[in-house]
Design a protein around this motif. Structure first.
Motif, PDB file in Angstrom:
ATOM      1  N   ARG A 163     -10.583  15.748  13.416  1.00  0.00           N
ATOM      2  CA  ARG A 163      -9.580  16.348  14.302  1.00  0.00           C
ATOM      3  C   ARG A 163      -8.163  16.035  13.802  1.00  0.00           C
ATOM      4  NH1 ARG A 163     -10.585  16.929  19.974  1.00  0.00           N
ATOM      5  NH2 ARG A 163     -12.173  15.312  19.782  1.00  0.00           N
ATOM      6  N   THR A 164      -7.558  16.993  13.093  1.00  0.00           N
ATOM      7  CA  THR A 164      -6.153  16.866  12.662  1.00  0.00           C
ATOM      8  C   THR A 164      -5.515  18.244  12.839  1.00  0.00           C
ATOM      9  OG1 THR A 164      -6.458  17.568  10.364  1.00  0.00           O
ATOM     10  CG2 THR A 164      -6.850  15.226  10.834  1.00  0.00           C
ATOM     11  N   ARG A 165      -4.253  18.359  12.449  1.00  0.00           N
ATOM     12  CA  ARG A 165      -3.603  19.665  12.632  1.00  0.00           C
ATOM     13  C   ARG A 165      -4.239  20.737  11.745  1.00  0.00           C
ATOM     14  NH1 ARG A 165       2.219  18.999   9.506  1.00  0.00           N
ATOM     15  NH2 ARG A 165       1.280  18.814   7.450  1.00  0.00           N
ATOM     16  N   LEU A 166      -4.917  20.315  10.645  1.00  0.00           N
ATOM     17  CA  LEU A 166      -5.590  21.286   9.783  1.00  0.00           C
ATOM     18  C   LEU A 166      -6.746  21.954  10.505  1.00  0.00           C
ATOM     19  CD1 LEU A 166      -5.988  19.714   6.195  1.00  0.00           C
ATOM     20  CD2 LEU A 166      -4.211  21.233   7.036  1.00  0.00           C
ATOM     21  N   THR A 167      -7.318  21.239  11.477  1.00  0.00           N
ATOM     22  CA  THR A 167      -8.555  21.710  12.113  1.00  0.00           C
ATOM     23  C   THR A 167      -8.404  21.878  13.618  1.00  0.00           C
ATOM     24  OG1 THR A 167      -9.238  19.414  12.348  1.00  0.00           O
ATOM     25  CG2 THR A 167     -10.027  20.574  10.403  1.00  0.00           C
ATOM     26  N   VAL A 168      -7.188  21.756  14.118  1.00  0.00           N
ATOM     27  CA  VAL A 168      -6.979  21.726  15.569  1.00  0.00           C
ATOM     28  C   VAL A 168      -7.501  23.009  16.234  1.00  0.00           C
ATOM     29  CG1 VAL A 168      -4.582  22.589  15.535  1.00  0.00           C
ATOM     30  CG2 VAL A 168      -5.300  21.036  17.323  1.00  0.00           C
ATOM     31  N   LEU A 170     -17.208  27.752  18.604  1.00  0.00           N
ATOM     32  CA  LEU A 170     -17.315  27.361  17.205  1.00  0.00           C
ATOM     33  C   LEU A 170     -17.848  25.926  17.052  1.00  0.00           C
ATOM     34  CD1 LEU A 170     -14.650  28.499  14.742  1.00  0.00           C
ATOM     35  CD2 LEU A 170     -15.700  26.293  14.420  1.00  0.00           C
ATOM     36  N   THR A 171     -17.302  25.009  17.857  1.00  0.00           N
ATOM     37  CA  THR A 171     -17.729  23.613  17.712  1.00  0.00           C
ATOM     38  C   THR A 171     -19.192  23.446  18.147  1.00  0.00           C
ATOM     39  OG1 THR A 171     -16.657  23.180  19.836  1.00  0.00           O
ATOM     40  CG2 THR A 171     -15.497  22.457  17.873  1.00  0.00           C
ATOM     41  N   ARG A 172     -19.589  24.182  19.153  1.00  0.00           N
ATOM     42  CA  ARG A 172     -20.983  24.131  19.615  1.00  0.00           C
ATOM     43  C   ARG A 172     -21.920  24.416  18.441  1.00  0.00           C
ATOM     44  NH1 ARG A 172     -23.063  25.457  24.725  1.00  0.00           N
ATOM     45  NH2 ARG A 172     -25.219  26.048  24.658  1.00  0.00           N
ATOM     46  N   ASP A 173     -21.595  25.428  17.700  1.00  0.00           N
ATOM     47  CA  ASP A 173     -22.425  25.824  16.573  1.00  0.00           C
ATOM     48  C   ASP A 173     -22.282  24.872  15.393  1.00  0.00           C
ATOM     49  OD1 ASP A 173     -24.121  27.931  16.925  1.00  0.00           O
ATOM     50  OD2 ASP A 173     -23.241  29.010  15.200  1.00  0.00           O
ATOM     51  N   GLY A 178     -17.449  16.069  16.104  1.00  0.00           N
ATOM     52  CA  GLY A 178     -16.515  15.933  14.993  1.00  0.00           C
ATOM     53  C   GLY A 178     -15.968  14.511  14.947  1.00  0.00           C
ATOM     54  N   GLY A 179     -15.187  14.245  13.897  1.00  0.00           N
ATOM     55  CA  GLY A 179     -14.680  12.882  13.713  1.00  0.00           C
ATOM     56  C   GLY A 179     -13.196  12.772  14.037  1.00  0.00           C
ATOM     57  N   GLU A 180     -12.752  11.540  14.177  1.00  0.00           N
ATOM     58  CA  GLU A 180     -11.341  11.260  14.448  1.00  0.00           C
ATOM     59  C   GLU A 180     -10.721  10.642  13.184  1.00  0.00           C
ATOM     60  OE1 GLU A 180     -10.027  12.236  17.242  1.00  0.00           O
ATOM     61  OE2 GLU A 180     -11.949  12.763  18.169  1.00  0.00           O
ATOM     62  N   PRO A 181      -9.420  10.864  12.992  1.00  0.00           N
ATOM     63  CA  PRO A 181      -8.751  10.317  11.807  1.00  0.00           C
ATOM     64  C   PRO A 181      -8.968   8.801  11.643  1.00  0.00           C
ATOM     65  CG  PRO A 181      -7.271  11.794  12.972  1.00  0.00           C
ATOM     66  CD  PRO A 181      -8.503  11.687  13.816  1.00  0.00           C
ATOM     67  N   GLU A 182      -9.005   8.091  12.771  1.00  0.00           N
ATOM     68  CA  GLU A 182      -9.170   6.629  12.707  1.00  0.00           C
ATOM     69  C   GLU A 182     -10.522   6.245  12.105  1.00  0.00           C
ATOM     70  OE1 GLU A 182      -8.234   8.373  15.436  1.00  0.00           O
ATOM     71  OE2 GLU A 182      -6.093   7.841  15.252  1.00  0.00           O
ATOM     72  N   GLU A 183     -11.529   7.126  12.301  1.00  0.00           N
ATOM     73  CA  GLU A 183     -12.854   6.813  11.759  1.00  0.00           C
ATOM     74  C   GLU A 183     -12.867   6.948  10.237  1.00  0.00           C
ATOM     75  OE1 GLU A 183     -15.946   7.746  15.293  1.00  0.00           O
ATOM     76  OE2 GLU A 183     -14.835   9.509  14.631  1.00  0.00           O
ATOM     77  N   ALA A 200       0.846  -1.200   0.000  1.00  0.00           N
ATOM     78  CA  ALA A 200       0.000   0.000   0.000  1.00  0.00           C
ATOM     79  C   ALA A 200       0.879   1.248   0.000  1.00  0.00           C
ATOM     80  CB  ALA A 200      -0.901   0.006   1.232  1.00  0.00           C
ATOM     81  N   VAL A 201       0.443   2.249  -0.754  1.00  0.00           N
ATOM     82  CA  VAL A 201       1.130   3.541  -0.764  1.00  0.00           C
ATOM     83  C   VAL A 201       0.124   4.610  -0.335  1.00  0.00           C
ATOM     84  CG1 VAL A 201       2.268   5.287  -2.199  1.00  0.00           C
ATOM     85  CG2 VAL A 201       2.762   2.860  -2.569  1.00  0.00           C
ATOM     86  N   VAL A 202       0.518   5.441   0.614  1.00  0.00           N
ATOM     87  CA  VAL A 202      -0.363   6.498   1.128  1.00  0.00           C
ATOM     88  C   VAL A 202       0.341   7.840   0.965  1.00  0.00           C
ATOM     89  CG1 VAL A 202      -1.663   7.344   3.117  1.00  0.00           C
ATOM     90  CG2 VAL A 202      -1.243   4.875   2.869  1.00  0.00           C
ATOM     91  N   THR A 203      -0.214   8.733   0.153  1.00  0.00           N
ATOM     92  CA  THR A 203       0.393  10.069   0.056  1.00  0.00           C
ATOM     93  C   THR A 203      -0.102  10.935   1.229  1.00  0.00           C
ATOM     94  OG1 THR A 203      -1.333  11.100  -1.319  1.00  0.00           O
ATOM     95  CG2 THR A 203       0.431   9.912  -2.475  1.00  0.00           C
ATOM     96  N   GLY A 204       0.767  11.804   1.699  1.00  0.00           N
ATOM     97  CA  GLY A 204       0.403  12.604   2.874  1.00  0.00           C
ATOM     98  C   GLY A 204       0.238  11.726   4.096  1.00  0.00           C
ATOM     99  N   GLY A 205       1.035  10.649   4.161  1.00  0.00           N
ATOM    100  CA  GLY A 205       0.853   9.647   5.222  1.00  0.00           C
ATOM    101  C   GLY A 205       1.580   9.943   6.515  1.00  0.00           C
ATOM    102  N   ALA A 206       2.265  11.083   6.581  1.00  0.00           N
ATOM    103  CA  ALA A 206       3.037  11.367   7.802  1.00  0.00           C
ATOM    104  C   ALA A 206       2.204  12.012   8.899  1.00  0.00           C
ATOM    105  CB  ALA A 206       4.227  12.270   7.462  1.00  0.00           C
ATOM    106  N   ASN A 207       0.972  12.412   8.570  1.00  0.00           N
ATOM    107  CA  ASN A 207       0.142  13.135   9.544  1.00  0.00           C
ATOM    108  C   ASN A 207      -1.329  12.768   9.386  1.00  0.00           C
ATOM    109  OD1 ASN A 207       2.015  15.286  10.792  1.00  0.00           O
ATOM    110  ND2 ASN A 207       2.386  15.495   8.594  1.00  0.00           N
ATOM    111  N   GLY A 208      -2.074  13.068  10.433  1.00  0.00           N
ATOM    112  CA  GLY A 208      -3.537  13.122  10.367  1.00  0.00           C
ATOM    113  C   GLY A 208      -4.213  11.900   9.757  1.00  0.00           C
ATOM    114  N   ILE A 209      -5.095  12.162   8.814  1.00  0.00           N
ATOM    115  CA  ILE A 209      -5.912  11.104   8.213  1.00  0.00           C
ATOM    116  C   ILE A 209      -5.026  10.098   7.475  1.00  0.00           C
ATOM    117  CG2 ILE A 209      -7.626  10.669   6.405  1.00  0.00           C
ATOM    118  CD1 ILE A 209      -8.943  13.374   7.251  1.00  0.00           C
TER     119      ILE A 209
END
Ligand SMILES: NC(=O)c1ccc[n+]([C@@H]2O[C@H](COP(=O)([O-])OP(=O)(O)OC[C@H]3O[C@@H](n4cnc5c(N)ncnc54)[C@H](O)[C@@H]3O)[C@@H](O)[C@H]2O)c1
Length: 262
Positions: free
Chosen positions: A181-186, A194-197, A207-212, A10-19
């Protein structure tokens, strides 16, 4: 969710962070030999070594750098075209540089990744590609002009690639995450006002987690999804199903980072 990826590369681009990292971990956890491709500043080899994968430096906006990376990985059985970036700017404030960078990474990057990888995959007559699109592929969330355009364009790549690669038994699907929830949206997750709204509009109230997202991507990548191609799967807590939102103070309370029924 344990899925069997033994004997798969498997190859994952942008695989060093987040999703991307969560996806790479899910695939490695299922037994795949995983390569993550990411920018040099993210030290992909170091990041990958933390969960039993391997990492290579590659820039998805540069087809030559992708070719060099895929010469090392060989033809992947599974490809996750996930690398992406975002500027929170509206129609008037988006600069030409921000527009061009967003389109180059999010749209051009997926084009180059699929073009380079699929040339290696086609002779093998098998494979599975998952693109990380977004709920923003479908809606017009304000303040994300270039991002929305890039992610909407991915649906064109998704459907055309599914059509053209289907005869080679290569499936092409997309995950469309909502707010994850990743560094893009931390910063958004750290702001309860904001999250309440925001989470009022999400039937599951959070919100969701990267694992989901990784669980959904792993399913689409796996043989369990053997008759699924050209599909865009929302991983958004129901957000795109709920036009006028779900939560209000008469039936729910907002606690820290989620809504719950009274
Ligand atoms: N976080 C969210 O709420 C959310 C929602 C919907 C979609 N997405 C999408 O999910 C994907 C992953 O985002 P994330 O939230 O995990 O962010 P992230 O910043 O944690 O991860 C993105 C990764 O892509 C890499 N990358 C960026 N430009 C690159 C390039 N030119 N070449 C190679 N790698 C590059 C980054 O270095 C980083 O490792 C993106 O495509 C993003 O648009 C995120």
């Amino acid at each position: 969710m344990p899925l069997d990826f033994s004997n798969k590369t498997a190859v994952v681009t942008g695989g060093a962070n987040g999703i991307g990292q969560a996806c790479a971990q899910a695939l490695a956890g299922g037994g795949a030999g995983v390569w993550i491709l990411d920018l040099p500043r993210e030290r992909p080899a170091e990041a990958a070594s933390r969960f039993g994968a391997q990492g290579l430096e590659a820039d998805v906006t540069d087809p030559d750098s992708l070719r060099r990376a895929f010469e090392v990985t060989g033809a992947p059985d599974i490809l996750l075209a996930n690398a992406g970036t975002v500027y929170f700017e509206d129609l008037h404030s988006t600069t030409r540089e921000q527009w061009e960078r967003t389109i180059a990474v999010n749209l051009g990057g997926v084009f180059h990744t699929l073009q380079v990888a699929s040339e290696l995959m086609k002779p093998r007559r098998r494979g599975s590609i998952v693109i990380t699109a977004s709920t923003n592929s479908f809606d017009g969330e304000a303040g994300l002009l270039a991002y929305n355009a890039s992610k909407a364009g991915l649906l064109g790549i998704l459907r055309t690639a599914a059509n053209e690669l289907g005869p080679y038994q290569i499936r092409v699907n997309a995950v469309c995450p909502g707010l994850i929830r990743t560094r893009l949206t931390v910063e958004m997750f750290a702001n309860p006002e904001l999250t309440r709204d925001y989470f009022r509009h999400i039937p599951l109230g959070r919100g969701g987690e990267p694992e989901e997202v990784a669980n959904a991507a792993a399913f689409l990548a796996s043989d369990l999804a053997g008759f699924i191609t050209g599909a865009a799967l929302f991983v958004d807590g129901g957000q795109m199903a709920a036009k006028f939102g779900s939560w209000n103070e008469s039936m729910g309370v907002f606690e820290k980072d989620h809504w719950r029924l009274k």
